[in-house]
Scaffold this active site. Structure first.
Site, PDB file in Angstrom:
ATOM      1  N   SER A 100      27.749  39.355  61.934  1.00 21.89           N
ATOM      2  CA  SER A 100      27.563  39.352  63.388  1.00 21.89           C
ATOM      3  C   SER A 100      27.636  40.765  63.955  1.00 21.89           C
ATOM      4  O   SER A 100      26.807  41.599  63.664  1.00 21.89           O
ATOM      5  CB  SER A 100      28.576  38.416  64.039  1.00 21.89           C
ATOM      6  OG  SER A 100      28.316  38.291  65.414  1.00 21.89           O
ATOM      7  N   ASP A 244      23.573  40.080  70.195  1.00 26.37           N
ATOM      8  CA  ASP A 244      24.531  40.630  69.230  1.00 26.37           C
ATOM      9  C   ASP A 244      23.821  40.819  67.888  1.00 26.37           C
ATOM     10  O   ASP A 244      22.616  40.593  67.770  1.00 26.37           O
ATOM     11  CB  ASP A 244      25.784  39.746  69.115  1.00 26.37           C
ATOM     12  CG  ASP A 244      25.518  38.378  68.504  1.00 26.37           C
ATOM     13  OD1 ASP A 244      24.344  37.960  68.455  1.00 26.37           O
ATOM     14  OD2 ASP A 244      26.483  37.720  68.076  1.00 26.37           O
ATOM     15  N   ASP A 246      23.582  39.383  64.907  1.00 19.99           N
ATOM     16  CA  ASP A 246      22.800  38.331  64.248  1.00 19.99           C
ATOM     17  C   ASP A 246      22.016  37.505  65.258  1.00 19.99           C
ATOM     18  O   ASP A 246      21.434  36.480  64.921  1.00 19.99           O
ATOM     19  CB  ASP A 246      23.692  37.447  63.375  1.00 19.99           C
ATOM     20  CG  ASP A 246      24.807  36.748  64.140  1.00 19.99           C
ATOM     21  OD1 ASP A 246      25.216  37.242  65.215  1.00 19.99           O
ATOM     22  OD2 ASP A 246      25.284  35.693  63.680  1.00 19.99           O
ATOM     23  N   ASP A 248      22.623  35.464  67.651  1.00 19.47           N
ATOM     24  CA  ASP A 248      22.892  34.086  68.075  1.00 19.47           C
ATOM     25  C   ASP A 248      23.548  34.042  69.457  1.00 19.47           C
ATOM     26  O   ASP A 248      23.637  32.986  70.064  1.00 19.47           O
ATOM     27  CB  ASP A 248      23.727  33.319  67.032  1.00 19.47           C
ATOM     28  CG  ASP A 248      25.097  33.937  66.775  1.00 19.47           C
ATOM     29  OD1 ASP A 248      25.353  35.065  67.242  1.00 19.47           O
ATOM     30  OD2 ASP A 248      25.911  33.290  66.081  1.00 19.47           O
TER      31      ASP A 248
END
Length: 455
Positions: A100, A244, A246, A248
């Site tokens: 992340s 962010d 990743d 999501d």
């Protein structure tokens, strides 16, 4: 890798740690074998982000799964919600290699069962860890008589088409949108998702770079959206979006460059999802979202359900209650239409549709969804979390004008304000969130509670 205690890297919801110090490709291979044993899968799907270590770790996991006789579909570079899409659309358990917004030396695995159902501490992750620990000590399990295949598949265009089928953007007015991908996976997904829409895209930091040369890919930290705020103002854009690492989670700033609270986005999207569902349905919100969220849900005919903080709780409650939508203060947004999984991109499309469907600026559109004053999350390092909570309970417990509840930490609620204090699961911290009808009341309550915590 000699260490056989994986508790440092197997967290409540995922695997996360420093590569190669805490884990490496050899361990990723064992995780792949353990994952398919615990899920009982005949086939799985695997994807990864842009971190330097991601392709190797992802391929090692695939090898470990294939050695157990399981067929692996590799979708390569993707956002976490693109991996959830593949898990849902293909009906396969999945593994996403990402850490992340963590710094470059970290990596991790977010795992799910078929249909993007979460794999967390209580839903298989503990068993995966125990198997991997055992095999670290005793050696890897015997390979299957006939190994599985590893094939590649392109899913980005299908993912984009699916999202765009859930929100109609064809008739909106033209909008200028600045997107800060933070050198994360938004730089990969946004161009395809936005293609053909009536949007002028101003890209920032779209180059995939897992060393995050421009800023940390965590838009919840105000320092990381300063560039976006300045660019929105400089471009006279209609809004800005920040993803962010990743991709999501999605964070929104208005045409003035002011941050829009994730609670306001939750309320706005909830109203739209309820309208789409004939003015009825359950909407999940965690207990530190604004009072605005349950109010707007009720005003639009829905039923608000309050949960603990954390995506495994939200996803479990979504499945249990058949909720149509869920939102968190951390800019995670969950959709029934998306296998109850979280997708910041779908929330962003809702914001674009709402803004483009009327003539006013975003600041006035979201004003109706931002009715109170919040403190944001304030972290304090404490020696003894439970002792601090006991002191707060003692300070407020005898008052007639408040109610206390223990759903997640301690929540104290009065007529015009509330606050929640909850311990971090991973660090010696207490997290405070406070909200009130006006700034002066919020400041007073916030400072009162902080004085107890930091005494």
């Amino acid at each position: 890798m000699a260490v056989a205690d994986l508790s440092q890297i197997v967290k409540a919801y995922d695997v996360r740690g420093v590569v190669p110090d805490q884990w490496d490709e050899a361990l990723a291979e064992l995780f792949g074998a353990a994952f398919v044993q615990v899920t009982g899968a005949a086939a799985i799907v695997v994807g990864h982000d842009m971190r330097p270590s991601s392709p190797g770790l992802s391929r090692a996991f695939a090898r470990g799964a294939a050695a157990r006789g399981v067929d692996v579909t590799e979708i390569g570079l993707c956002s976490t919600d693109q991996l959830y899409y593949a898990s849902g659309a293909l009906g396969l358990p999945g593994a996403m290699f990402t850490a992340s917004h963590n710094p470059a030396q970290y990596n991790g695995i977010k795992m799910c069962r078929a249909g993007a159902a979460p794999v967390g501490q209580d839903t298989g992750l503990t068993e995966i860890r125990e198997l991997a620990e055992r095999w670290l000590q005793e050696g890897a399990p015997e390979p299957a008589a006939s190994p599985g295949t590893i094939t590649t598949r392109e899913t980005l265009s299908d993912y984009a088409a699916y999202l765009c089928s859930l929100v109609d953007l064809t008739s909106i007015r033209p909008l200028k949108v600045v997107v800060d991908a933070g050198n994360g996976m938004g730089g990969h997904t946004v161009p395809t998702v936005f293609e053909g829409l009536p949007l002028t895209l101003v890209p920032m930091y779209f180059e995939l770079d897992g060393t995050f040369p421009n800023h940390e890919a965590n838009p919840l930290d105000p320092a990381n959206i300063v560039d976006l705020q300045e660019r929105v103002r400089a471009e006279s854009a209609d809004l800005g979006l920040a993803f962010d690492g990743d991709a999501d989670r999605c964070f929104v700033v208005d045409e003035r460059g002011e941050p829009v609270s994730p609670s306001a986005i939750t309320a706005l999207v909830a109203a739209r999802e309820l309208a789409k569902n004939g003015g009825k349905g359950t909407v999940i919100h965690n207990l530190i979202t604004s009072w605005t969220v349950p109010e707007v849900v009720r005003e639009n005919g829905g039923t608000p359900v309050r949960t603990r903080v954390g995506h495994s709780f939200i996803k479990a409650e979504m499945a249990r209650s058949g909720a149509i939508f869920g939102g968190e203060h951390s800019a995670h947004y969950y959709f029934k239409d998306f296998w109850n999984a979280d997708t910041g991109m779908l929330a962003a499309l809702h914001v674009l549709a709402a803004l483009g469907g009327q003539s006013g600026p975003l600041s006035s559109l979201v004003a109706q969804y931002d009715r109170y004053t919040g403190s944001g999350e304030i972290n304090s390092t404490v020696a003894d979390q439970q002792a601090s909570l006991a002191e707060i309970r003692a300070a407020y417990g005898d008052r007639d004008d408040v109610t206390l509840d223990d759903l997640d930490g301690l929540t104290v609620t009065a007529a015009d304000w509330w606050f929640n204090v909850r311990p971090s699961n991973t660090e010696p911290l207490l997290r405070l969130n406070a909200e009130a009808r006006d700034e002066a009341t919020m400041t007073k309550i916030r400072d009162e509670v902080l004085a107890i915590i930091r005494a």
